[in-house]
Design an enzyme around this catalytic site. Structure first.
Site, PDB file in Angstrom:
ATOM      1  N   LYS A   3      38.088   1.388 117.743  1.00 18.96           N
ATOM      2  CA  LYS A   3      39.771   0.794 117.894  1.00 18.96           C
ATOM      3  C   LYS A   3      40.206   1.901 118.904  1.00 18.96           C
ATOM      4  CE  LYS A   3      38.968  -1.536 113.948  1.00 18.96           C
ATOM      5  NZ  LYS A   3      39.018  -2.630 112.655  1.00 18.96           N
ATOM      6  N   ASP A   8      44.454  -6.766 112.179  1.00 17.76           N
ATOM      7  CA  ASP A   8      44.142  -5.358 110.714  1.00 17.76           C
ATOM      8  C   ASP A   8      45.436  -5.593 109.761  1.00 17.76           C
ATOM      9  OD1 ASP A   8      41.757  -4.861 111.126  1.00 17.76           O
ATOM     10  OD2 ASP A   8      41.157  -3.830 112.475  1.00 17.76           O
TER      11      ASP A   8
END
Length: 277
Positions: free
Chosen positions: A70, A106
């Site tokens: 990420k 997220d």
């Protein structure tokens, strides 16, 4: 457009059990958009992350990105949202004509998951173990939810200290501390969070002893395969209110689907379908 195939994928390690392909396949059915969503594991493909990413840019509308890529992905995209730039990690990429654009569902997904389970209850003092990509998103989410104090622990203390510094600049109302030892840092915490891979299939265990959970009131685990991790099983045994990683999985997927398709979903119907499969 209906009838056109939407090509998507997930890049990550240890994702063979991921249910993201199922979520996006069902979302495509609900929206009448044929959808292909592939698991893309660089080691299995015999390629680097950069090579897999480049292939996706040429062949797909978008991708999700998970552990451990990420933060790497964030350096390869344009991030228009200043808060997501501050997070420094992206889990959703859209391949646009002008180049790849990064998003972090997220972050939004954690806040939605928290609200579903705890409503508008304040997080209080929170211990978060793990400050990688998902941890960074959750930490900024906690700031947005009004957490009073956040205690950070990571095996790489420098990562925790860097995040603490960035949170201090972006969210000065939340006190941030870096701790050394999880059991001691759990003392007096209202919330306990696991943002490490521990508990994931292939990474058994928990980052915190059950006995250290006794005085907290709630717990969240970012791991969702399996849903009932040792961390959450121990938390339930100690009487804590738990937020499963499944809720984050669900909401980050819903928010990513909106980015991929430009359309909203019937969330109750999607939830029911996913619980059936």
């Amino acid at each position: 457009m209906p009838g056109d195939t939407l090509r998507l994928g997930l890049i990550g390690d240890n994702i063979r059990a991921s249910r993201s392909p199922l979520l996006h396949r069902i979302a495509g059915e609900m929206l009448d958009i044929p959808t292909v969503y592939d698991r893309l594991i660089p080691a299995d493909l015999g390629e680097s992350f950069d090579a897999v990413f480049a292939d996706c840019a040429a062949t797909r509308r978008g991708i999700n990105v998970t552990y451990p890529y990420k933060e790497v992905a964030a350096r390869k995209v344009t991030v228009e949202d200043p808060l997501v730039r501050a997070i420094g990690a992206v889990n959703t990429v859209l391949f646009e004509a002008e180049g790849p654009k990064g998003h972090n569902t997220d972050f939004t997904g954690f806040k939605a998951a928290y609200a579903r389970v705890r409503g508008d209850a304040a997080p209080g003092t929170v211990l978060m173990i793990g400050t990688g990509g998902v941890g960074r998103a959750v930490a900024f989410g906690l700031a947005g939810l009004g957490a009073a104090t956040l205690r950070l622990i990571d095996r790489d203390r420098a990562k925790a200290e860097a995040l603490a510094s960035e949170l201090g600049a972006a969210a000065p109302a939340m006190a941030v501390e870096v701790a050394e030892e999880a059991e001691a840092a759990a003392e007096g915490a209202d919330g306990l969070i696991n943002c490490t891979p521990l508990g994931m299939e292939g990474y058994p265990g928990s980052p915190l002893p059950r006995a250290a959970m006794a005085r907290a009131s709630w717990a969240f685990d970012a791991v969702y395969t399996p849903e009932d991790t040792q961390f959450l099983t121990d938390a339930k045994a100690q009487g804590l209110h738990v937020i499963s990683g499944w809720e984050l999985y669900f909401y980050q997927g819903v928010h990513a689907s909106r980015l991929f398709t430009g359309q909203g979903l019937d969330e109750a119907a999607l939830r029911a379908r996913l619980r059936e499969d």
